[in-house]
Write a protein that holds these residues in place. Structure first.
Motif, PDB file in Angstrom:
ATOM      1  N   PHE A  19     -41.533  23.088 103.981  1.00 58.48           N
ATOM      2  CA  PHE A  19     -41.747  23.128 102.534  1.00 58.48           C
ATOM      3  C   PHE A  19     -40.783  24.109 101.860  1.00 58.48           C
ATOM      4  N   TYR A  20     -40.683  25.332 102.390  1.00 59.73           N
ATOM      5  CA  TYR A  20     -39.821  26.325 101.755  1.00 59.73           C
ATOM      6  C   TYR A  20     -38.347  25.996 101.918  1.00 59.73           C
ATOM      7  N   ALA A  21     -37.962  25.368 103.009  1.00 60.54           N
ATOM      8  CA  ALA A  21     -36.569  24.960 103.161  1.00 60.54           C
ATOM      9  C   ALA A  21     -36.206  23.937 102.091  1.00 60.54           C
ATOM     10  N   ILE A  22     -37.069  22.956 101.869  1.00 57.69           N
ATOM     11  CA  ILE A  22     -36.824  21.947 100.835  1.00 57.69           C
ATOM     12  C   ILE A  22     -36.877  22.582  99.440  1.00 57.69           C
ATOM     13  N   TYR A  23     -37.848  23.484  99.232  1.00 58.71           N
ATOM     14  CA  TYR A  23     -38.011  24.150  97.938  1.00 58.71           C
ATOM     15  C   TYR A  23     -36.753  24.930  97.551  1.00 58.71           C
ATOM     16  N   PHE A  24     -36.245  25.754  98.473  1.00 58.48           N
ATOM     17  CA  PHE A  24     -35.064  26.539  98.155  1.00 58.48           C
ATOM     18  C   PHE A  24     -33.824  25.672  98.028  1.00 58.48           C
ATOM     19  N   TYR A  25     -33.742  24.592  98.787  1.00 61.48           N
ATOM     20  CA  TYR A  25     -32.607  23.679  98.656  1.00 61.48           C
ATOM     21  C   TYR A  25     -32.597  23.026  97.276  1.00 61.48           C
ATOM     22  N   VAL A  26     -33.757  22.571  96.810  1.00 66.40           N
ATOM     23  CA  VAL A  26     -33.841  21.947  95.485  1.00 66.40           C
ATOM     24  C   VAL A  26     -33.502  22.962  94.396  1.00 66.40           C
ATOM     25  N   LYS A  27     -34.011  24.186  94.516  1.00 62.66           N
ATOM     26  CA  LYS A  27     -33.688  25.226  93.531  1.00 62.66           C
ATOM     27  C   LYS A  27     -32.197  25.532  93.536  1.00 62.66           C
ATOM     28  N   MET A  28     -31.576  25.552  94.716  1.00 65.60           N
ATOM     29  CA  MET A  28     -30.152  25.833  94.809  1.00 65.60           C
ATOM     30  C   MET A  28     -29.342  24.722  94.153  1.00 65.60           C
ATOM     31  N   VAL A  29     -29.719  23.476  94.363  1.00 66.03           N
ATOM     32  CA  VAL A  29     -29.002  22.350  93.752  1.00 66.03           C
ATOM     33  C   VAL A  29     -29.135  22.397  92.231  1.00 66.03           C
ATOM     34  N   LYS A  30     -30.322  22.701  91.737  1.00 64.98           N
ATOM     35  CA  LYS A  30     -30.520  22.783  90.286  1.00 64.98           C
ATOM     36  C   LYS A  30     -29.710  23.933  89.686  1.00 64.98           C
ATOM     37  N   ALA A  31     -29.623  25.056  90.379  1.00 66.49           N
ATOM     38  CA  ALA A  31     -28.852  26.194  89.880  1.00 66.49           C
ATOM     39  C   ALA A  31     -27.360  25.866  89.869  1.00 66.49           C
ATOM     40  N   GLU A  32     -26.886  25.143  90.855  1.00 63.77           N
ATOM     41  CA  GLU A  32     -25.478  24.741  90.886  1.00 63.77           C
ATOM     42  C   GLU A  32     -25.150  23.778  89.735  1.00 63.77           C
ATOM     43  N   LYS A  33     -26.073  22.884  89.422  1.00 62.39           N
ATOM     44  CA  LYS A  33     -25.831  21.938  88.315  1.00 62.39           C
ATOM     45  C   LYS A  33     -25.782  22.659  86.987  1.00 62.39           C
ATOM     46  N   ARG A  34     -26.601  23.697  86.819  1.00 64.04           N
ATOM     47  CA  ARG A  34     -26.622  24.442  85.562  1.00 64.04           C
ATOM     48  C   ARG A  34     -25.375  25.288  85.393  1.00 64.04           C
ATOM     49  N   SER A  35     -24.799  25.776  86.482  1.00 66.37           N
ATOM     50  CA  SER A  35     -23.632  26.653  86.360  1.00 66.37           C
ATOM     51  C   SER A  35     -22.344  25.905  86.060  1.00 66.37           C
ATOM     52  N   HIS A  36     -22.327  24.591  86.278  1.00 67.82           N
ATOM     53  CA  HIS A  36     -21.104  23.812  85.987  1.00 67.82           C
ATOM     54  C   HIS A  36     -21.163  23.119  84.675  1.00 67.82           C
TER      55      HIS A  36
END
Length: 46
Positions: free
Chosen positions: A29-46
Motif C-alpha cells: 500500500f505505501y509503495a503504491i501510495y508514495f509512487y502515486v504522490k511522486m508522479v503527481k508531484a512531477e506532473k505539477r512541477s513541469h
C-alpha cells in the motif's frame, strides 16, 4: 493432517502468517501510495 487444519489449529502459525500478511499488505500500500504522490508531484512541477 492437512495444511489448512494445521494452520487454523495452531495459533502461533496463524498469528505469524496473519502478521506477515498485514505487514506485506501495508508495504505494498505505501509503495503504491508514495509512487502515486511522486508522479503527481512531477506532473505539477513541469
Amino acid at each position: 493432517m492437512s495444511l489448512w487444519q494445521e494452520f487454523f489449529r495452531d495459533p502461533v502459525i496463524f498469528f505469524s502468517f496473519t502478521g506477515l500478511a498485514i505487514l506485506v499488505g501495508m508495504s505494498i500500500f505505501y509503495a503504491i501510495y508514495f509512487y502515486v504522490k511522486m508522479v503527481k508531484a512531477e506532473k505539477r512541477s513541469h
